[in-house]
Write a protein that holds these residues in place. Structure first.
Motif, short mmCIF file in Angstrom:
data_model
loop_
_atom_site.label_atom_id
_atom_site.label_comp_id
_atom_site.label_asym_id
_atom_site.label_seq_id
_atom_site.Cartn_x
_atom_site.Cartn_y
_atom_site.Cartn_z
N GLY A 165 52.60 46.09 34.50
CA GLY A 165 51.86 45.93 33.01
C GLY A 165 50.47 45.72 33.10
N LYS A 166 50.11 45.11 34.40
CA LYS A 166 48.68 44.81 34.58
C LYS A 166 48.42 44.76 36.05
N ALA A 167 47.12 44.52 36.24
CA ALA A 167 46.65 44.49 37.51
C ALA A 167 45.40 43.57 37.56
N MET A 190 37.85 43.75 45.76
CA MET A 190 38.31 45.03 45.30
C MET A 190 37.57 45.74 44.25
N PHE A 191 36.80 44.78 43.23
CA PHE A 191 35.94 45.37 42.48
C PHE A 191 34.59 46.10 43.03
N MET A 216 41.59 52.43 45.88
CA MET A 216 41.68 51.28 45.04
C MET A 216 42.23 51.83 43.68
N ILE A 217 41.76 52.87 43.33
CA ILE A 217 42.19 53.40 41.66
C ILE A 217 43.72 53.83 41.63
N SER A 218 44.25 54.40 42.91
CA SER A 218 45.65 54.50 42.81
C SER A 218 46.63 53.25 42.88
N LEU A 219 45.75 52.47 43.75
CA LEU A 219 46.64 51.17 43.85
C LEU A 219 46.76 50.40 42.43
#
Length: 105
Positions: A16-18, A24-25, A4-7
């Motif tokens: 510019g945002k996710a 996911m959290f 998830m961190i890489s994604l």
């Protein structure tokens, strides 16, 4: 299950945002806990209706002030018994544990 961190890093670089949903959290929190040093303990509160989770990591040193008295009581518990039928307990347990100190290993 992807990293998830890489994604999220890739989404931020591209857009510019996710944005993330609750699943996911939760996955992201789990990844951070996995990356934490082994000396950390995870504590989790979970909403049983929405599955939202709140997690924190605490080290033994952070937990110690909250449990020190309880640990002392359990680790220095006296098992002395009365002598005969007098119900008098001859005990020096307090003296025995006077020089003991709680160690975090």
């Amino acid at each position: 299950m992807s990293n998830m961190i890489s994604l999220l890093r890739k989404q931020v670089q591209e857009n510019g945002k996710a944005e993330i949903d609750i699943d996911m959290f939760n996955q992201l929190q789990n990844e951070w806990i996995t990356r934490c040093d082994i000396d950390c303990l995870p504590f989790v509160y979970k909403n049983i209706k929405t599955n939202e989770e709140r997690k924190i990591l605490l080290t033994a040193a952070e937990i110690r002030p909250f449990v020190e008295d309880e640990l002392y009581e359990r680790l220095t518990a006296c098992d002395c018994t009365s002598i005969g039928e007098t119900n008098v307990i001859e005990c020096n347990c307090e003296d025995k544990f006077e020089d003991f100190e709680l160690q975090l290993n």
